[in-house]
Enzyme design. Structure first.
Site, mmCIF file in Angstrom:
data_model
loop_
_atom_site.group_PDB
_atom_site.id
_atom_site.type_symbol
_atom_site.label_atom_id
_atom_site.label_comp_id
_atom_site.label_asym_id
_atom_site.label_seq_id
_atom_site.Cartn_x
_atom_site.Cartn_y
_atom_site.Cartn_z
ATOM 1 C CB VAL A 1 9.037 4.532 7.846
ATOM 2 C CG1 VAL A 1 10.057 5.618 7.543
ATOM 3 C CG2 VAL A 1 7.832 4.287 7.003
ATOM 4 C CG ASP B 1 4.040 0.057 13.200
ATOM 5 O OD1 ASP B 1 3.405 0.638 12.261
ATOM 6 O OD2 ASP B 1 3.353 -0.754 14.015
ATOM 7 C CG HIS B 2 4.522 5.358 8.277
ATOM 8 N ND1 HIS B 2 3.838 6.451 8.846
ATOM 9 C CD2 HIS B 2 5.050 5.870 7.287
ATOM 10 C CE1 HIS B 2 4.458 7.602 8.375
ATOM 11 N NE2 HIS B 2 5.174 7.419 7.247
ATOM 12 N NE ARG B 3 0.560 -1.213 12.506
ATOM 13 C CZ ARG B 3 0.435 -2.293 13.074
ATOM 14 N NH1 ARG B 3 -0.661 -2.960 12.747
ATOM 15 N NH2 ARG B 3 1.559 -2.806 13.753
ATOM 16 N N PRO C 1 4.252 -1.821 8.991
ATOM 17 C CG PRO C 1 2.713 0.232 8.646
ATOM 18 C CD PRO C 1 2.938 -1.101 9.394
#
Length: 419
Positions: free
Chosen positions: A215, A389-391, A213
């Site tokens: 951002v 990576d928003h994880r 994901p």
């Protein structure tokens, strides 16, 4: 009694299943020596040369230039004098070819005997020995000629060894008239096969875009002090003969900012469901090359001073543009910089290099009006954008890291103090 051995295309590393044959460096009837380069192939990772696992005479070539060969498929047949026939065409166990660039296993005394010859050969700028119908040229020049559709037999060679050089290729291009297009209505398009690096890059970017994901955040920075520092450093003896660019200081700022924001240098372990933070930094530099986008990385970049980092960045980009980047240079990157400013672009939303947590995009540096000490002045300004990576990285961590990089470039004395 002579026997024929078949060399199967080996696994070129990291589970690659095939390779495109770019150029044969030998022909049927040629005599080859042990570990002599016989072909240049392009994998999804890099362009590499294949050494011969046998000494003898070439009796068959099993692939045509420009075709894709599966790993384990017959590649070349070599007739070896004085060996018993072998019903199994594959190389025997004790002479099994190993990974490209290392040849076959030799004992220490054999390595010592070959060392001087190998060193001497390397001084000829990696120009392969010609056969009667093949003009002399290095693999990168052959690849460039193939990309441009140039027949090397038509190019005047001026190299010191009689080889066609890159400059010869450029002169030939400039002197060759551009044909007038005569495309019919149903042929007004060009189709480019997706192979090698471009195929790998396309697949990797799709996986990255739909797995991690993304951002992206932006910050615009007055980097006038960095530009002034660069001008001062270039005049010092310490940076004599060193190509020092704004990209080098951006890279250094990133490395310094990682010290207090280590999560940006991490990867997602899907199987273990863990975030793995790397202590060492293998800094990738995205490079546009004739073979497509490549991201070679500087191993242990966090250990380098500014001068050594400048040398590493220069060597990395030069090697990539010459098409000489090896698979090891592309492996194990931990964070990446992409410099879109060299194309005059102000900013971008870069896609993560697969397996990495962040990529920093460095935009064009432009002189523009800017508030400075309460007044409007003409300053050098750039935009930095960070995709993450928003994880792995939350908004606060990403913002703090991007702000830290910007603050260092706005006040590069901080960089010097922390280096």
């Amino acid at each position: 009694m002579p026997t024929v051995k078949t060399f199967l295309l080996p696994d070129l590393g990291e589970g690659l299943t095939d390779a495109e044959l770019l150029t044969w460096l030998v022909a049927v009837g040629d005599t080859v020596t042990l570990n002599q380069n016989i072909a240049e192939v392009e994998t999804a990772k890099a362009s590499v040369e294949l050494p011969s696992p046998y000494a003898g005479t070439v009796v068959a070539l099993h692939a045509e230039e420009g075709t894709t060969v599966d790993v384990g498929s017959p590649f070349i047949d070599v007739e070896i004098a004085g060996e018993e026939p072998n019903a199994d065409p594959a190389p025997p166990a004790e002479r099994t070819p190993v990974l490209v660039g290392y040849g076959v296993a030799e004992d220490s005394s054999s390595r010592r005997r070959r060392r001087h010859a190998t060193t001497t050969a390397a001084r000829v700028d990696d120009v392969p020995a010609p056969h009667p119908t093949r003009p002399l040229a290095s693999p990168p020049v052959r690849f460039a000629a193939k990309q441009r559709g140039v027949d090397l037999t038509e190019v005047d060679a001026t190299g010191v060894h009689g080889e066609v050089t890159r400059n010869d290729l450029e002169r030939h291009r400039d002197a060759t008239p551009v044909p007038t297009p005569t495309a019919a209505p149903d042929t007004d398009e060009e189709r480019i096969p997706i192979r090698g690096v471009r195929k790998h890059t396309a697949a990797a970017m799709v996986r990255s875009a739909f797995t991690a994901p993304h951002v992206t955040e932006f910050v615009t920075v007055d980097v006038t002090p960095t530009i002034e520092l660069l001008a001062q450093l270039r005049k010092t003896k310490h940076f004599t003969d060193v190509r020092l660019t704004p990209l080098t200081l951006v890279a250094k700022a990133l490395l310094v900012a990682l010290r207090t924001n280590p999560t940006l240098n991490s990867f997602w372990d899907e199987d273990a469901q863990e975030i793995v933070v790397k202590r060492s930094v293998n800094l990738g530099i995205a490079a546009a090359t004739p073979r497509g986008l490549m991201v070679p990385n500087i191993k242990n970049a966090h250990t380098l001073g500014l001068r050594d980092l400048a040398i590493a960045v220069s060597d990395l980009t030069t090697t990539a543009k010459e098409g000489k980047t090896g698979p090891a240079d592309l492996a194990d990157g931990t964070i990446t910089i992409t410099n879109v400013g060299v194309f005059g672009v102000d900013a971008g939303t870069p896609i993560l290099n697969p397996g990495e947590a962040a990529i920093l995009c460095f935009g064009a540096i432009r002189r523009q009006p800017w508030e400075y000490r309460g007044e409007i002045a003409l300053r050098s300004v750039t935009t930095l954008s960070l995709s993450f990576d928003h994880r792995l990285v939350d908004g606060e961590q990403g913002s703090r890291f991007l702000a830290a990089v910007g603050q260092i470039l706005a006040d590069p004395m901080t960089l010097i103090a922390l280096s």
